[in-house]
Design an enzyme around this catalytic site. Structure first.
Site, mmCIF file in Angstrom:
data_model
loop_
_atom_site.group_PDB
_atom_site.id
_atom_site.type_symbol
_atom_site.label_atom_id
_atom_site.label_comp_id
_atom_site.label_asym_id
_atom_site.label_seq_id
_atom_site.Cartn_x
_atom_site.Cartn_y
_atom_site.Cartn_z
ATOM 1 N N ASP A 39 -3.385 -8.441 17.885
ATOM 2 C CA ASP A 39 -3.747 -6.427 18.628
ATOM 3 C C ASP A 39 -4.487 -6.791 20.093
ATOM 4 O O ASP A 39 -4.535 -6.175 21.004
ATOM 5 C CB ASP A 39 -4.019 -4.910 18.294
ATOM 6 C CG ASP A 39 -4.823 -5.706 17.382
ATOM 7 O OD1 ASP A 39 -6.130 -6.930 17.200
ATOM 8 O OD2 ASP A 39 -5.079 -4.578 16.315
ATOM 9 N N HIS B 67 -10.273 5.294 8.819
ATOM 10 C CA HIS B 67 -9.756 4.672 8.028
ATOM 11 C C HIS B 67 -10.794 3.713 7.708
ATOM 12 O O HIS B 67 -12.083 3.821 7.828
ATOM 13 C CB HIS B 67 -10.258 2.576 9.339
ATOM 14 C CG HIS B 67 -9.164 1.640 9.134
ATOM 15 N ND1 HIS B 67 -9.992 0.624 8.637
ATOM 16 C CD2 HIS B 67 -7.922 0.803 8.745
ATOM 17 C CE1 HIS B 67 -8.947 -0.792 7.770
ATOM 18 N NE2 HIS B 67 -7.252 0.358 8.695
ATOM 19 N N ASN C 106 7.304 -10.723 4.205
ATOM 20 C CA ASN C 106 5.973 -10.461 5.445
ATOM 21 C C ASN C 106 5.865 -11.505 5.982
ATOM 22 O O ASN C 106 5.723 -12.585 6.456
ATOM 23 C CB ASN C 106 4.772 -10.166 3.822
ATOM 24 C CG ASN C 106 3.374 -10.176 4.546
ATOM 25 O OD1 ASN C 106 3.952 -9.714 5.341
ATOM 26 N ND2 ASN C 106 2.908 -10.679 3.505
ATOM 27 N N ARG D 14 1.043 -1.330 -0.231
ATOM 28 C CA ARG D 14 0.124 0.206 -0.109
ATOM 29 C C ARG D 14 1.260 0.930 0.016
ATOM 30 O O ARG D 14 0.841 1.806 1.028
ATOM 31 C CB ARG D 14 -0.808 -0.162 0.872
ATOM 32 C CG ARG D 14 -2.071 -0.799 1.149
ATOM 33 C CD ARG D 14 -3.205 -0.538 2.411
ATOM 34 N NE ARG D 14 -4.002 -1.971 2.567
ATOM 35 C CZ ARG D 14 -4.650 -2.554 3.678
ATOM 36 N NH1 ARG D 14 -3.896 -2.708 4.912
ATOM 37 N NH2 ARG D 14 -5.664 -3.386 3.318
ATOM 38 N N ASP E 81 -1.794 1.780 10.759
ATOM 39 C CA ASP E 81 -1.336 1.582 9.597
ATOM 40 C C ASP E 81 -1.413 2.381 9.246
ATOM 41 O O ASP E 81 -1.357 3.380 8.798
ATOM 42 C CB ASP E 81 -3.314 1.193 9.941
ATOM 43 C CG ASP E 81 -3.841 -0.164 10.382
ATOM 44 O OD1 ASP E 81 -2.927 -1.025 10.466
ATOM 45 O OD2 ASP E 81 -4.698 -0.613 10.194
ATOM 46 N N ASP F 218 -2.616 2.597 5.737
ATOM 47 C CA ASP F 218 -3.627 2.584 5.301
ATOM 48 C C ASP F 218 -5.182 3.891 5.800
ATOM 49 O O ASP F 218 -6.315 3.954 4.768
ATOM 50 C CB ASP F 218 -4.596 1.868 3.779
ATOM 51 C CG ASP F 218 -4.821 0.687 5.541
ATOM 52 O OD1 ASP F 218 -5.321 1.361 6.462
ATOM 53 O OD2 ASP F 218 -5.539 0.611 5.379
ATOM 54 N N GLN G 109 6.846 -4.281 4.120
ATOM 55 C CA GLN G 109 7.189 -5.742 4.029
ATOM 56 C C GLN G 109 6.294 -6.190 2.779
ATOM 57 O O GLN G 109 5.969 -7.374 1.979
ATOM 58 C CB GLN G 109 6.146 -6.431 4.768
ATOM 59 C CG GLN G 109 6.572 -6.530 6.460
ATOM 60 C CD GLN G 109 5.937 -7.117 7.891
ATOM 61 O OE1 GLN G 109 6.398 -7.861 8.239
ATOM 62 N NE2 GLN G 109 4.501 -6.724 7.592
#
Length: 604
Positions: free
Chosen positions: A356, A380, A220, A162, A249, A251, A191
């Site tokens: 998480d 998000h 990754n 991304r 994150d 994105d 990654q």
């Protein structure tokens, strides 16, 4: 110590045009020109910051810190009345401080309020009113006395293919000089194969962030491996003992002041706490996903709203007045003090999904709770528009079982009952690939900690191949559905939710085994309940992303095979679950150790 701690800024507009200005400030009367750090009011105008980003969450500050007062400073030019207002847990407002300026020229104004009478809820905010002259306000800052030296703050961004999103997040962070200057480092753990440094804008980002940017590439290892690499490097490279590890994150659309708010509360807290940011929906940016979350480990479900938390709420209209306590916070944005990592270890190497949640629950059990802070938000992608029915569900099933074994009662009868019902739902609704993933997840959970030996790299490839081998997992254009004449397939609408779902499920299974399913139907995403889709032999179902459709076709032989396999696997979970639970609990210290992660990073 006479220093003051910046804990929030009053901003009057968002960092990008798509952010609704009403999340920051609202013109109650008259005209106001709202800029990022400045507002200009015409005569006879009123502007309020009783908004999502405009409020100071006083209840959370009273609960988690020893700060007894907060001070607001700003610069005013012109004439007008400035009020500092407060609410209580019922949303009833009161004025706590005022200041009037007359023909001011860049006058520094100071207001303060006691952080008291907010235990159950309530917030503070500013309001500006003019008469027959304009007023300009800028540089509104909220501070509290610093009770100890601030931690160094390190941002950790994990990214996988991304690159453009990651660049945008870095650009937003770098563009806010006041926020960026308070950081010690920004780690980007890349990654992917479509790398961030391949973008034309990367050199400009490097120049803007300068020595702050630490760009690390690795194979990754999923979200768990990416975030942990950033934590690993930050703790190793920082020259101070106490570090704020601010995970986010790649994105998200970032509100940079969220970093100020999270670090402010963490640095002022009476003990180390995890401080999480809330999620606003990217496609519907005025809506809050959930105010605070919990998990029910007996049915392997997370993302449950805690009592009194706002859920899917338009926060230009609704306020979170009541203080609510979270069980954990997702890592779209979450701050973890390094003291917590020292005490409980690193994240589990579960690749992604539930990493998480497990870490938050483990921290809470060790005495480090999570606070999800209102007004500390990022945007998000809406979860409702994400297709949860994909290959990553394997990790959700497996890792939820691991988390339940580690932190729940691990009531196998309830868990098996839940999984059996899920399996039956998947089979009758012709989601065979999803059923296969669930069964493999249970089998791998029963293998114990050895399945995490490589951090999930190998199993992720295996799962993708397994998933893609089932034709109903593939998306197709709505205008070109293979094997189906879309023009002749009518949309079928469900009659309603069954009042006796267990009986309906048994009937659907019997109907399918007897070959009594109807012909073809088109089913909208909103109607794709198992009790509806299972009526048809072929169902063309809209994907939640609205990007295409999937074709589900009844396969009697496969249904019978998966049913038999499912019975065997769930019987194994009943018999062997206690042994597996004990193995997982015994394996946590090694799995979450720095040495174990070091081996993973070195082996890539």
């Amino acid at each position: 110590m006479d220093e003051r701690l910046l804990v929030q800024r009053t901003l009057f507009a968002g960092p990008f045009p798509e952010a609704p200005a009403e999340l920051y400030s609202r013109a109650e009367r008259g005209a106001a020109v709202r800029e990022r750090d400045r507002v200009v009011l015409d005569g006879f105008a009123v502007l309020s910051t009783n908004t999502y980003f405009g409020r100071f969450p006083a209840s959370y500050w009273q609960r988690w810190t020893s700060a007894d007062r907060v001070e607001v400073t700003l610069v005013a030019s012109g004439s007008g009345l400035i009020r500092l207002l407060a609410s209580d847990s019922k949303g009833i407002s009161r004025t706590v401080s005022t200041a009037r300026v007359t023909d001011a020229e860049a006058e520094h104004v100071r207001l303060s309020a006691a952080i008291d009478r907010f235990v159950d809820g309530g917030a503070l905010w500013l309001e500006f009113e003019t008469a027959d002259a304009p007023l300009t306000v800028s540089q509104a800052r909220w501070t509290v006395p610093a009770v100890r030296r601030r931690r160094a703050t390190v941002v950790v961004i994990c990214t996988y293919n991304r690159a453009d999103d990651c660049i945008a997040t870095l650009q937003t962070l770098a563009s806010d000089v006041e926020v960026a200057s308070g950081l010690s480092a920004v780690y980007v753990i890349d990654q992917g194969t479509d790398t961030v440094d391949s973008r034309a804008a990367f050199p400009q980002v490097q120049e803007a962030l300068g020595s702050l940017l630490r760009y690390v590439q690795q194979p990754n290892l999923g979200g768990a491996g990416g975030f942990t690499r950033g934590i690993f490097e930050a703790i190793r490279n920082e020259t101070v003992d106490r570090v704020n590890l601010l995970l986010m994150d790649d994105d998200i659309r970032l509100e940079p002041d969220t970093a100020v708010r999270l670090t402010g509360l963490a640095d002022a807290a009476t003990k180390p706490i995890l401080v999480g940011g809330q999620m606003l929906n990217l496609f519907h940016p005025e809506r809050l996903h959930v105010g605070a979350e919990s998990a029910d480990l007996d049915i392997l479900r997370a993302g449950l709203p805690v009592p009194d938390a706002l859920t899917n709420a338009d926060v230009t209209e609704q306020r979170q007045e009541v203080r609510v306590d979270a069980a954990y916070n997702a890592w779209w944005t979450c701050l973890i003090p390094s003291e917590v990592v020292s005490a409980v270890g690193y994240p589990l190497p579960v690749f992604f999904q539930w990493d998480d949640i497990e870490f938050g629950l483990r921290a809470r059990e060790a005495g480090f709770p999570t606070v999800t802070l209102p007004g500390a938000g990022v945007w998000h992608a809406d979860f409702a528009w994400k297709n949860w029915d994909d290959w990553s569900r394997y990790f959700s099933f497996r890792n939820s079982l691991i988390t339940s074994a580690l932190h729940g009662d691990f009531d196998r009868s309830r868990i098996v009952e839940h999984l059996a019902r899920q399996l039956a739902n998947y089979l009758v609704s012709m989601r065979y690939g999803l059923a296969v993933l669930m069964l493999k997840a249970v089998e791998d959970f029963l293998r114990g900690p050895e399945v995490l030996a490589d951090g999930g790299a190998a199993v992720s490839r295996e799962i993708r191949a397994l998933w893609s081998s089932h034709p109903e997992t593939k998306n197709h254009p709505a205008s070109a559905v293979p094997g189906v004449d879309a023009d002749t397939v009518e949309r079928a609408v469900p009659a309603g939710t069954p009042s006796m779902p267990k009986s309906v499920l048994a009937k659907r299974v019997l109907w399918q085994l007897l070959g009594k399913a109807r012909g073809k139907a088109a089913v909208a995403d909103a109607d794709a309940y198992w009790w509806h889709v299972s009526l048809f032999e072929t169902a063309v179902v809209t994907d939640p992303s609205q990007e295409g459709v999937r074709v589900r076709r009844y396969d009697r032989q496969l249904m019978r095979e998966l049913g038999r396999r499912g019975a065997t696997v769930l019987w194994r979970l009943t018999r062997e679950g206690e042994r597996a639970r004990d193995q997982w609990r015994a394996g946590v210290p090694e799995l979450t150790s720095r040495a174990a992660w070091s081996r993973l990073f070195d082996s890539q």
